[in-house]
Enzyme design. Structure first.
Site, short mmCIF file in Angstrom:
data_model
loop_
_atom_site.label_atom_id
_atom_site.label_comp_id
_atom_site.label_asym_id
_atom_site.label_seq_id
_atom_site.Cartn_x
_atom_site.Cartn_y
_atom_site.Cartn_z
NE ARG A 129 -4.24 -1.49 0.01
CZ ARG A 129 -4.32 -2.59 -0.72
NH1 ARG A 129 -3.28 -2.97 -1.45
NH2 ARG A 129 -5.41 -3.32 -0.72
CD GLU A 143 -2.54 2.89 -5.47
OE1 GLU A 143 -3.32 2.01 -5.83
OE2 GLU A 143 -1.37 2.65 -5.10
CG HIS A 168 -2.43 -1.31 -6.87
ND1 HIS A 168 -2.83 -0.55 -5.80
CD2 HIS A 168 -2.49 -2.59 -6.43
CE1 HIS A 168 -3.14 -1.33 -4.78
NE2 HIS A 168 -2.94 -2.57 -5.15
CG ASP A 218 2.36 -2.66 -8.23
OD1 ASP A 218 2.33 -2.29 -9.42
OD2 ASP A 218 1.48 -3.38 -7.71
#
Length: 338
Positions: free
Chosen positions: A233, A262, A294, A257
């Protein structure tokens, strides 16, 4: 029953259609669930949301006013959901508590190897027929130390791969995983892990105690040539502090990622837009930073399990049953969900 599913990726849609076929109709939307799109769900008793959905109190109130009684989130994390508001509204909230840990662990390793061996820089060069090796030197990982922050199912899968590379293993978690200990992992304090590890990977959930776990102090403690990977996260890392660390010329590489903010960017095409997030824009300027959107979970196996669990959550809700995936059941908030 007809169900509306928000934030459905094109590659995910066939999985949803197949899983619900013969049971319920699914209206799949590529828009994400938030305060602007919540009115679309009016008239739908069951709504399925994706990882970056905004399920704060105001969104839940809009959904409840439109007749929604159950939300089946297609992800593990639930830091985006106001569970107490859902309970007050008498709603049921389900999530996917488990899916292929190998998907995320393997992708975390993909990021680690890519930044270590300068893969993105190398491929950008060779596309322009520049075949020099200047600036592409990496390091053997064998004999170096992997620090695994969070040793649950995903952390364990990452550890098994690290063991295969012949790395020394340090771990930090609230509870020790005996299978990681069998692989040779030594559990240490968080501070020691940050200070001694050559490769640090994050696999803990985002809760109050882990928000900005990797802050300025943690970054200062890391080796100048450490590699940091976050596939969990975005809120686990203080990104502004990370930028300052990178500006100082520290860290061999960073693979992300996920990103704190985001939800405004990931899963959208922003290539023609002005990016007003100065922190994200600055991150993108570092040649030793690799950012992906992600996608660590995004394998056929993991998405299949996510969808199957979502179907099971819906069926249990309709049958007035509960299961371990239910964070709120008809207004009742289990102790585990508090």
């Amino acid at each position: 029953m007809e169900i509306v599913a928000f934030g459905v990726q094109a590659d995910e849609r066939p999985f949803l259609d197949k899983a619900f076929a013969g049971r319920h109709q699914v209206r799949s939307l590529d828009v994400f669930l938030n305060r602007d799109t919540a009115p679309i769900a009016r008239g739908y008793e069951i709504v399925s949301s994706s990882v970056n959905a905004d399920l704060g109190a105001d969104v839940l109130q809009t959904l409840a006013a439109g007749g929604t009684k159950m939300i089946a989130q297609r992800s593990t994390g639930f830091n985006n959901i106001d569970l107490e508001a859902a309970a007050d509204l008498g709603m049921s909230i389900g999530r996917v508590s488990f899916y292929s840990p190998h998907a995320v662990a393997e992708f975390a390793w993909t990021l680690a190897l890519a930044v270590n061996r300068r893969i993105v820089r190398a491929t950008n060069r060779t596309r322009n027929f520049d075949f020099r090796l200047d600036g592409l030197m990496g390091r053997d990982l064998r004999g170096r130390t992997a620090g695994v922050v969070g040793t649950g199912k995903i952390g364990e899968a990452f550890t098994r791969i690290a063991h295969g590379f012949g790395m020394n293993l340090l771990g930090w978690d609230l509870a020790e995983n005996p299978r990681c200990i069998e692989l040779g992992m030594k559990y240490v304090t968080r501070e020691r892990l940050f200070a001694e590890a050559d490769l640090i990977t994050l696999h803990v959930p985002l809760v109050a105690d882990t928000r900005r776990l990797v802050d300025a102090a943690a970054l200062d403690a890391m080796k100048d040539d450490a590699i940091l990977v976050n596939s969990s996260r975005g809120g686990l890392v203080d990104t502004a502090a990370l930028v300052e660390t990178l500006k100082a010329g520290r860290l061999t590489g960073v693979g992300l990622d996920v990103y704190e903010e985001e939800a405004k960017f990931f899963f959208f095409d922003k290539s023609l837009d002005i990016i007003d997030d100065d922190t994200l824009a600055r991150l993108m300027t570092f040649g030793n930073v690799l950012v992906t959107s992600h996608q660590a979970y995004f394998t056929e196996e993991a998405v299949g399990q996510i969808v199957e669990t979502t179907v099971a959550n819906v069926e249990d809700y309709l049958a007035h049953r509960t299961n371990e995936n239910m964070l709120v059941t008809r207004g009742q908030l289990p102790t585990a969900g508090r």
